[in-house]
Scaffold this motif. Structure first.
Motif, PDB file in Angstrom:
ATOM      1  N   TRP A 117      -9.667  -1.372  -1.520  1.00 12.06           N
ATOM      2  CA  TRP A 117      -8.610  -0.499  -1.026  1.00 12.06           C
ATOM      3  C   TRP A 117      -7.811   0.158  -2.144  1.00 12.06           C
ATOM      4  O   TRP A 117      -7.186   1.184  -1.948  1.00 12.06           O
ATOM      5  CB  TRP A 117      -7.652  -1.273  -0.137  1.00 12.06           C
ATOM      6  N   VAL A 118      -7.835  -0.450  -3.323  1.00 13.33           N
ATOM      7  CA  VAL A 118      -7.071   0.050  -4.470  1.00 13.33           C
ATOM      8  C   VAL A 118      -7.974   0.025  -5.692  1.00 13.33           C
ATOM      9  O   VAL A 118      -8.781  -0.890  -5.874  1.00 13.33           O
ATOM     10  CB  VAL A 118      -5.810  -0.825  -4.730  1.00 13.33           C
TER      11      VAL A 118
ATOM     12  N   ALA B 247      -2.493   2.461 -13.459  1.00 17.99           N
ATOM     13  CA  ALA B 247      -2.132   3.275 -12.304  1.00 17.99           C
ATOM     14  C   ALA B 247      -2.958   2.734 -11.149  1.00 17.99           C
ATOM     15  O   ALA B 247      -4.158   2.491 -11.295  1.00 17.99           O
ATOM     16  CB  ALA B 247      -2.459   4.741 -12.548  1.00 17.99           C
ATOM     17  N   TYR B 248      -2.315   2.489 -10.029  1.00 13.82           N
ATOM     18  CA  TYR B 248      -2.990   1.930  -8.867  1.00 13.82           C
ATOM     19  C   TYR B 248      -3.193   3.047  -7.853  1.00 13.82           C
ATOM     20  O   TYR B 248      -2.230   3.588  -7.318  1.00 13.82           O
ATOM     21  CB  TYR B 248      -2.160   0.798  -8.262  1.00 13.82           C
ATOM     22  N   LEU B 249      -4.447   3.386  -7.606  1.00 12.71           N
ATOM     23  CA  LEU B 249      -4.774   4.492  -6.718  1.00 12.71           C
ATOM     24  C   LEU B 249      -5.420   3.961  -5.448  1.00 12.71           C
ATOM     25  O   LEU B 249      -6.343   3.144  -5.519  1.00 12.71           O
ATOM     26  CB  LEU B 249      -5.720   5.463  -7.418  1.00 12.71           C
ATOM     27  N   LEU B 250      -4.942   4.420  -4.307  1.00 17.19           N
ATOM     28  CA  LEU B 250      -5.561   4.031  -3.050  1.00 17.19           C
ATOM     29  C   LEU B 250      -6.904   4.746  -2.921  1.00 17.19           C
ATOM     30  O   LEU B 250      -6.997   5.953  -3.170  1.00 17.19           O
ATOM     31  CB  LEU B 250      -4.673   4.399  -1.867  1.00 17.19           C
TER      32      LEU B 250
ATOM     33  N   LEU C 297       0.829  -1.210   0.000  1.00 20.41           N
ATOM     34  CA  LEU C 297       0.000   0.000   0.000  1.00 20.41           C
ATOM     35  C   LEU C 297       0.862   1.259   0.000  1.00 20.41           C
ATOM     36  O   LEU C 297       0.559   2.230  -0.698  1.00 20.41           O
ATOM     37  CB  LEU C 297      -0.937   0.002   1.215  1.00 20.41           C
ATOM     38  N   LYS C 298       1.953   1.227   0.754  1.00 19.00           N
ATOM     39  CA  LYS C 298       2.859   2.380   0.805  1.00 19.00           C
ATOM     40  C   LYS C 298       3.465   2.649  -0.563  1.00 19.00           C
ATOM     41  O   LYS C 298       3.480   3.787  -1.036  1.00 19.00           O
ATOM     42  CB  LYS C 298       3.956   2.115   1.833  1.00 19.00           C
ATOM     43  N   HIS C 299       3.955   1.602  -1.224  1.00 18.54           N
ATOM     44  CA  HIS C 299       4.561   1.787  -2.550  1.00 18.54           C
ATOM     45  C   HIS C 299       3.527   2.247  -3.571  1.00 18.54           C
ATOM     46  O   HIS C 299       3.821   3.090  -4.415  1.00 18.54           O
ATOM     47  CB  HIS C 299       5.245   0.503  -3.029  1.00 18.54           C
ATOM     48  N   LEU C 300       2.328   1.699  -3.499  1.00 16.27           N
ATOM     49  CA  LEU C 300       1.288   2.116  -4.444  1.00 16.27           C
ATOM     50  C   LEU C 300       0.892   3.571  -4.228  1.00 16.27           C
ATOM     51  O   LEU C 300       0.611   4.286  -5.187  1.00 16.27           O
ATOM     52  CB  LEU C 300       0.059   1.212  -4.336  1.00 16.27           C
ATOM     53  N   SER C 301       0.878   4.015  -2.977  1.00 18.36           N
ATOM     54  CA  SER C 301       0.529   5.414  -2.725  1.00 18.36           C
ATOM     55  C   SER C 301       1.629   6.358  -3.195  1.00 18.36           C
ATOM     56  O   SER C 301       1.358   7.461  -3.644  1.00 18.36           O
ATOM     57  CB  SER C 301       0.218   5.649  -1.246  1.00 18.36           C
ATOM     58  N   GLU C 302       2.885   5.903  -3.106  1.00 19.51           N
ATOM     59  CA  GLU C 302       4.018   6.734  -3.519  1.00 19.51           C
ATOM     60  C   GLU C 302       4.279   6.677  -5.022  1.00 19.51           C
ATOM     61  O   GLU C 302       4.737   7.646  -5.615  1.00 19.51           O
ATOM     62  CB  GLU C 302       5.280   6.305  -2.766  1.00 19.51           C
ATOM     63  N   GLN C 303       4.028   5.498  -5.629  1.00 19.18           N
ATOM     64  CA  GLN C 303       4.304   5.306  -7.058  1.00 19.18           C
ATOM     65  C   GLN C 303       3.121   4.602  -7.716  1.00 19.18           C
ATOM     66  O   GLN C 303       3.196   3.418  -8.043  1.00 19.18           O
ATOM     67  CB  GLN C 303       5.564   4.474  -7.247  1.00 19.18           C
TER      68      GLN C 303
END
Length: 112
Positions: A43-44, A59-62, A6-12
């Motif tokens: 969640w994504v 693109a994966y968006l939280l 989740l952290k990586h998806l939110s950042e990239q």
């Protein structure tokens, strides 16, 4: 792994699954399974876009619930690590006491 993903998806959000699998140290298949599980949980959200190489990508968006989940997971992780830290501090203090007691003079030394 959920938090790290989740952290990586939110950042990239535009990172490829191959890149994410390398960063997280898991197979692409495992990462795909995890991403799909996050999508199913709501969640994504995956959205299509075309990258510079003119290939279809995502693109994966939280989602708001994904942001909340990431926060909850981070809080549980932090609490667990703080408990481990406090237990280690206690253990270190005990060991220091034992070492200090062992190094203290035990009376007169025996001469040869």
């Amino acid at each position: 792994m959920r938090y790290r993903l989740l952290k990586h998806l939110s950042e990239q959000p535009q990172a490829s699954q191959r890149h994410l699998s390398e960063v997280l140290g898991v197979s692409v298949g495992s990462l795909n399974y995890c991403v799909n599980a996050l999508i199913e949980r709501g969640w994504v959200k995956a959205t299509n876009f075309r990258n510079s190489h003119n290939k279809l990508a995502y693109a994966y968006l939280l989602t708001p619930s994904g942001i909340e989940a990431k926060t909850r997971i981070a809080m549980r992780f932090l609490q667990r690590k703080l408990e481990e830290y406090e237990a280690l501090e206690h253990e270190i203090a005990q060991l220091r006491s034992e070492v200090a007691a062992a190094q203290a003079p035990a009376g007169e030394a025996v001469s040869d």
